[in-house]
Design a protein around this motif. Structure first.
Motif, PDB file in Angstrom:
ATOM      1  N   ALA A   1      34.514 -36.565  -5.480  1.00 37.94           N
ATOM      2  CA  ALA A   1      34.781 -35.982  -4.169  1.00 37.94           C
ATOM      3  C   ALA A   1      36.285 -36.023  -3.913  1.00 37.94           C
ATOM      4  CB  ALA A   1      34.040 -36.747  -3.075  1.00 37.94           C
ATOM      5  N   VAL A   2      36.730 -35.110  -3.055  1.00 33.19           N
ATOM      6  CA  VAL A   2      38.134 -35.048  -2.671  1.00 33.19           C
ATOM      7  C   VAL A   2      38.242 -35.398  -1.191  1.00 33.19           C
ATOM      8  CG1 VAL A   2      40.147 -33.533  -2.435  1.00 33.19           C
ATOM      9  CG2 VAL A   2      38.609 -33.269  -4.382  1.00 33.19           C
ATOM     10  N   VAL A   3      39.252 -36.190  -0.839  1.00 33.36           N
ATOM     11  CA  VAL A   3      39.495 -36.567   0.549  1.00 33.36           C
ATOM     12  C   VAL A   3      40.195 -35.404   1.247  1.00 33.36           C
ATOM     13  CG1 VAL A   3      40.655 -38.204   2.077  1.00 33.36           C
ATOM     14  CG2 VAL A   3      39.711 -38.989  -0.111  1.00 33.36           C
TER      15      VAL A   3
ATOM     16  N   VAL B   1      32.372 -33.190  -1.698  1.00 32.27           N
ATOM     17  CA  VAL B   1      31.683 -33.596  -2.924  1.00 32.27           C
ATOM     18  C   VAL B   1      31.563 -32.401  -3.864  1.00 32.27           C
ATOM     19  CG1 VAL B   1      29.516 -34.527  -3.859  1.00 32.27           C
ATOM     20  CG2 VAL B   1      30.415 -35.385  -1.682  1.00 32.27           C
ATOM     21  N   ALA B   2      31.848 -32.637  -5.131  1.00 33.96           N
ATOM     22  CA  ALA B   2      31.730 -31.585  -6.140  1.00 33.96           C
ATOM     23  C   ALA B   2      30.330 -30.992  -6.102  1.00 33.96           C
ATOM     24  CB  ALA B   2      32.030 -32.142  -7.525  1.00 33.96           C
ATOM     25  N   GLY B   3      30.262 -29.651  -6.077  1.00 35.56           N
ATOM     26  CA  GLY B   3      28.982 -28.966  -6.044  1.00 35.56           C
ATOM     27  C   GLY B   3      28.440 -28.699  -4.652  1.00 35.56           C
TER      28      GLY B   3
ATOM     29  N   PHE C   1      31.515 -33.931   3.767  1.00 34.83           N
ATOM     30  CA  PHE C   1      30.659 -34.925   4.410  1.00 34.83           C
ATOM     31  C   PHE C   1      31.516 -35.886   5.228  1.00 34.83           C
ATOM     32  CE2 PHE C   1      28.318 -33.238   0.883  1.00 34.83           C
ATOM     33  CZ  PHE C   1      27.067 -33.040   1.423  1.00 34.83           C
ATOM     34  N   PRO C   2      31.023 -36.311   6.410  1.00 38.03           N
ATOM     35  CA  PRO C   2      31.844 -37.100   7.326  1.00 38.03           C
ATOM     36  C   PRO C   2      32.021 -38.572   6.961  1.00 38.03           C
ATOM     37  CG  PRO C   2      29.682 -36.739   8.274  1.00 38.03           C
ATOM     38  CD  PRO C   2      29.733 -35.947   6.994  1.00 38.03           C
ATOM     39  N   SER C   3      31.270 -39.081   6.003  1.00 40.55           N
ATOM     40  CA  SER C   3      31.396 -40.499   5.666  1.00 40.55           C
ATOM     41  C   SER C   3      31.075 -40.720   4.191  1.00 40.55           C
ATOM     42  CB  SER C   3      30.429 -41.335   6.514  1.00 40.55           C
ATOM     43  OG  SER C   3      29.101 -41.148   6.060  1.00 40.55           O
ATOM     44  N   PRO C   4      31.517 -41.859   3.649  1.00 39.29           N
ATOM     45  CA  PRO C   4      31.168 -42.174   2.264  1.00 39.29           C
ATOM     46  C   PRO C   4      29.663 -42.272   2.033  1.00 39.29           C
ATOM     47  CG  PRO C   4      32.958 -43.565   2.999  1.00 39.29           C
ATOM     48  CD  PRO C   4      32.451 -42.834   4.214  1.00 39.29           C
ATOM     49  N   SER C   5      28.931 -42.717   3.037  1.00 43.07           N
ATOM     50  CA  SER C   5      27.482 -42.869   2.878  1.00 43.07           C
ATOM     51  C   SER C   5      26.768 -41.522   2.838  1.00 43.07           C
ATOM     52  CB  SER C   5      26.912 -43.753   3.980  1.00 43.07           C
ATOM     53  OG  SER C   5      27.461 -45.062   3.866  1.00 43.07           O
ATOM     54  N   THR C   6      27.155 -40.576   3.711  1.00 43.82           N
ATOM     55  CA  THR C   6      26.516 -39.264   3.655  1.00 43.82           C
ATOM     56  C   THR C   6      26.915 -38.538   2.373  1.00 43.82           C
ATOM     57  OG1 THR C   6      28.276 -38.283   5.018  1.00 43.82           O
ATOM     58  CG2 THR C   6      26.253 -38.986   6.151  1.00 43.82           C
ATOM     59  N   ALA C   7      28.133 -38.780   1.893  1.00 45.35           N
ATOM     60  CA  ALA C   7      28.556 -38.176   0.619  1.00 45.35           C
ATOM     61  C   ALA C   7      27.762 -38.776  -0.543  1.00 45.35           C
ATOM     62  CB  ALA C   7      30.052 -38.389   0.407  1.00 45.35           C
TER      63      ALA C   7
ATOM     64  N   MET D   1      19.282 -42.064   0.856  1.00 45.68           N
ATOM     65  CA  MET D   1      20.184 -42.672   1.827  1.00 45.68           C
ATOM     66  C   MET D   1      20.670 -44.004   1.283  1.00 45.68           C
ATOM     67  SD  MET D   1      18.350 -41.804   5.452  1.00 45.68           S
ATOM     68  CE  MET D   1      19.593 -42.730   6.331  1.00 45.68           C
ATOM     69  N   MET D   2      21.989 -44.210   1.380  1.00 46.31           N
ATOM     70  CA  MET D   2      22.559 -45.465   0.882  1.00 46.31           C
ATOM     71  C   MET D   2      23.928 -45.706   1.473  1.00 46.31           C
ATOM     72  SD  MET D   2      23.563 -44.362  -2.991  1.00 46.31           S
ATOM     73  CE  MET D   2      21.848 -44.399  -3.362  1.00 46.31           C
ATOM     74  N   ASN D   3      24.398 -46.927   1.325  1.00 50.16           N
ATOM     75  CA  ASN D   3      25.741 -47.301   1.729  1.00 50.16           C
ATOM     76  C   ASN D   3      26.702 -46.831   0.635  1.00 50.16           C
ATOM     77  OD1 ASN D   3      28.122 -48.480   2.489  1.00 50.16           O
ATOM     78  ND2 ASN D   3      27.367 -50.577   2.417  1.00 50.16           N
ATOM     79  N   GLY D   4      27.513 -45.837   0.934  1.00 49.96           N
ATOM     80  CA  GLY D   4      28.428 -45.288  -0.067  1.00 49.96           C
ATOM     81  C   GLY D   4      29.744 -46.021  -0.186  1.00 49.96           C
TER      82      GLY D   4
END
Length: 133
Positions: free
Chosen positions: A77-79, A87-89, A94-100, A108-111
């Motif tokens: 993913a790129v910031v 996220v690639a593809g 996405f608004p957060s590391p977890s949704t990404a 669903m997970m803690n990213g």
């Protein structure tokens, strides 16, 4: 990230919805304002990544790697300047590391502990550092 907005006349939408399945419709795009000076509003990062960007711990444009060792899921993913992860593809950031992370794995997970900077530091570590701990 550049943004393009399309404004349609309601009559165009009505005509498209009334068209027969085998009918070909031609739409002409006219670009107004090309070459006119514009002042862009500065982009301000928001959301959970904003403190990392604002402190310089996570520069805009950084390519992050995702790795979940248990399942061997990987991704990148790129910031973005808005403080999101593209996220690639995926077309939408996405608004957060977890949704990404959810976008990569489908679960669903803690990213935070699963996204890594190019030097191998987890976003979770950067978050602790930004908080002073």
């Amino acid at each position: 990230m550049p943004r393009i907005t399309f404004h349609y006349d309601k009559s165009l939408i009505a005509r498209i919805t009334e068209a027969a399945e085998d009918e070909t419709l031609h739409v002409t795009l006219t670009l107004d304002g090309i070459g006119e000076p514009r002042t862009a509003e500065p982009v301000v990062p928001r959301g959970p990544l904003a403190p990392l960007i604002e402190t310089g711990l996570l520069p805009v444009g950084t390519v992050l790697a995702f790795h979940q060792p248990r399942t061997d899921w990987t991704g990148s993913a790129v910031v973005t300047p808005e403080g999101k992860l593209l996220v690639a593809g995926h077309a939408t950031p996405f608004p957060s590391p977890s949704t990404a992370a959810t976008a990569v794995t489908g679960n669903m997970m803690n990213g935070w502990p699963l996204w890594y900077t190019p030097d191998g530091r987890a976003l979770d570590d950067l978050r602790r550092e930004a908080a002073g701990g």
